[in-house]
Every structure is written in C-alpha cells, then in structure tokens.
Design an enzyme around this catalytic site. Structure first.
Site, PDB file in Angstrom:
ATOM      1  N   GLY A  76       0.819  -1.204   0.000  1.00 13.10           N
ATOM      2  CA  GLY A  76       0.000   0.000   0.000  1.00 13.10           C
ATOM      3  C   GLY A  76       0.853   1.254   0.000  1.00 13.10           C
ATOM      4  CD  GLU A  77       3.331   2.419   3.775  1.00  9.83           C
ATOM      5  OE1 GLU A  77       4.380   3.016   3.470  1.00  9.83           O
ATOM      6  OE2 GLU A  77       3.275   1.593   4.702  1.00  9.83           O
ATOM      7  N   GLY A  78       0.867   3.876  -1.628  1.00 10.81           N
ATOM      8  CA  GLY A  78       1.222   4.465  -2.906  1.00 10.81           C
ATOM      9  C   GLY A  78       2.398   3.818  -3.603  1.00 10.81           C
TER      10      GLY A  78
END
Length: 378
Positions: free
Chosen positions: A322-324
C-alpha cells in the site's frame, strides 16, 4: 442538510481531448518505430497527450505522491494486522524517510505530500501542513455506526477538492494517489461491494500486511454488517461516504473529482484509491478517463472496482504494502511512454513512385525502356 451538489461535477468534467488523441496517433504513425511495437506504451503516450492537450506529449516533470491518512474505528474489531489507531505510525515513517514509498520517492526525485483527515493521534504531534485539513480524530465503526456526520463528510470532500486545486495551481502535472490508513481496506471493500452489488466474501481481502484466516472472517463479518447499512443510501454518494466510508475516503473522492475538473491526471494505487474512484465514477461518469490504475494489489475489491471502471493495471508485481508504492512504481513507465512518444525521430518521406528494393519480385529485372520512355517492343 448539506450544500454541496455533487451533480455539478457531471457538467464540469470533460473527457480528455479526442481530437488531440487522434493527432497523437497520427504523429506516432510517422515515427521510425512501427506503431504497436511498443505495446501499451503507445496507448499511454496517446492518453497522456490527450490529457495534456498537447502533441507531441510533454514530459512528466512535476509529479507528486499524495497520501490521504486516517484511522478507522472498524479496526478495533481486529480486521487489520496493524493495531487500531496506528496510522499515525505509518505517517511518521514516511516523514522520517523510512517507509518504502519514501525510499522510492527519494530515488525517483518525487515529493510526497501527506494529508491527515482522521488520524487518531493529537494533531500537535505532526507538522501543521499535514494536519491542517483534519476533519475529526478517527472515523466511526462502520459495522454499527456512521463513519462521519453529514457535515463531516461534506467537509472532508471539500478538503479533497481544495487539495486538488492546490496541486493544480502549484504546477503538479501528475499525481500518484495512495493512502495511509488502518482499517481503510475494510471501508473500501464495503464501498466496492455496495456499488457493485456483491456479497462481502467477494470483496474481502487480507490487507497490506496479510491477516490470518480468523482475522479474515472477522473482516468479512464487519463488511457484511456494514453493507447492510450501506445499501439504503446507495443513491446518495455523499451519504454513502458518511455512512460506511471515512474522512480520508471522502477526501480522496473529492480529490479525484476535482482533479478531473482541473484536467490533472492521476495514477491510482490500491483498493482504497480504487474504491474512491468507483464512488467518484458514480458521481461523474467521465471522470475515470483522467485516471490510470498503477498496479494490481491482489485485493479482490480493487480488481472488482477496476473492472467496473474498465481500468487495466499497468503493473503486477505482487506489491501489497500500500502507501502508494505500487502506483509510484508505475511512474517510470508513464515517463518512458511520454519520452518515446515525443522523441522518436520521424521517418524519411519517400519520393513519389519510389519503390522499396525488397518489394521487387525475385529473379526479375525491369524491362528495357527507350529514351522517350516507351516500350521498344510495342
């Protein structure tokens, strides 16, 4: 009673310029490398040209990673591998440069912006530019209560609109959109399940840090209960976000809509971004034309949402953090497509009547011609 009319976005959002895209295709056909031989890079370059309204396409010079942050009350049920209320730790890791997205962004020379919408931590523990849009401390437990009040949902959506305007006005030319949340994938799965009309088991994934079977069952039950609360408000997207979304998801939805208004292209990361994009599509059907799906995260809710929007992920590297991160990995691909579309040399024009040597029939020679151009045997 809210004053924001989401229907206005339908009129405000236009598709990327189709005429420019056709010009980009014609421009590509005149290059030395055969069209189609670069695969999806050709399509990417043409999409970017249409989004920019420019042929040849301009390089992506000022991208930015945007991460909307929030804690979700449903995490208290043990539906995440991370502790409830722990999203603030994810934010601090990014600010300290110790997270995967921070490492990649530093290597790629891309700035990262974090927007706190509902972190469950004191606002004074984080920089002012991170917390200035915060709507509340944590979102409600969506299986039994609303995530937000109607006023909070509108405030969050307006904050997302404001952030999009700030980025467009500052010269950002492409956004990599992700989230920093605990419990966010649960809320995202509810949105996708409600909007796609599917059961909880179809959209329940195992999150960025994979949960065990028992936690998955708890997550599935929470999504099932939240879906019952979501279905009666499906016709009102703002109320849907208030009921089963969260401040970070409402802000991301507003951000995506306003980016489409401002003609600012966005690369979507995981299931949270995909769920917000699907919600935004319900508001304005032309909006997805301004977005790319950066990667496949393996979350079933993401796959369902992207399929509904006809967005095909650029990468599939099994990235689940996640987190970009997955979307940021796709940025070099977008930049490569822009460079190839703009910088490949043009084919030399053939002279009228000029014939390629390889097209002559083997074993034959041209018939002799008289000086006046007539056939001597005529």
């Amino acid at each position: 009673m809210t004053t924001l009319n989401l229907d206005d976005f339908t009129d405000l959002i236009e598709r990327p310029d189709g005429g420019v895209r056709r010009d980009a295709e014609a421009y590509r056909e005149r290059r030395t490398v055969r069209p189609g031989s670069l695969g999806r890079l050709d399509d990417l370059g043409e999409w970017l040209a249409a989004a920019q309204g420019a042929v040849p396409v301009r390089p992506v010079e000022r991208p930015k990673v945007l991460l909307f942050a929030g804690d979700h009350g449903v995490a208290a049920l043990g539906v995440s591998a991370r502790p409830a209320g722990g999203a603030g730790q994810l934010v601090r890791a990014v600010l300290d440069g110790a997270s995967p997205v921070a490492v990649l962004a530093r290597r790629l020379g891309v700035p990262v912006r974090i927007v706190d919408m509902a972190l469950d931590c004191p606002p004074e523990s984080l920089p002012q530019d991170v917390v200035r849009h915060r709507v509340r401390r944590g979102s409600g437990r969506i299986d039994v209560e609303d995530a937000l009040t109607a006023e909070e949902a509108e405030a969050a959506l307006r904050a997302g609109i404001a952030v999009a305007d700030e980025e467009a006005d500052s010269g950002t030319d492409l956004v990599v959109l992700g989230d920093l949340s605990v419990g966010g994938t649960t809320a995202a799965a509810v949105l996708v399940g409600a909007l796609c009309g599917t059961d909880a088991s179809v959209v329940t994934g195992r999150g960025g840090q994979a949960i065990d079977d028992l936690a998955w069952m708890r997550k599935c039950a929470a999504i099932r209960d939240a879906l019952r609360r979501a279905r009666p408000v499906l016709g009102d997207q703002l109320q849907l976000l208030a009921t089963v979304g969260g401040a970070d998801l409402a802000a991301m939805t507003g951000f995506l809509l306003q980016c489409a208004v401002r003609k600012l292209p966005v690369v979507l990361d995981g299931v949270v971004a995909a769920a917000c994009a699907l919600t935004a599509q319900r508001v304005a059907f032309r909006a997805p034309d301004w977005w790319l799906a950066g990667h496949s995260s393996g979350e079933p809710g993401q796959a369902k949402a992207l399929d509904r929007m006809a967005l095909e992920p650029l990468l599939d590297q099994g990235v689940t953090v996640g987190e970009g991160v997955g979307a940021l990995l796709a940025l070099p691909l977008v930049r490569a497509a822009a460079a190839l579309a703009a910088e490949l040399p043009e084919k030399e024009a053939e002279l009228p009547g000029e014939e390629e040597e390889g097209e002559k029939e083997p074993g034959t020679t041209p018939a002799p011609r008289a000086e006046n151009g007539t056939d001597p045997g005529a």
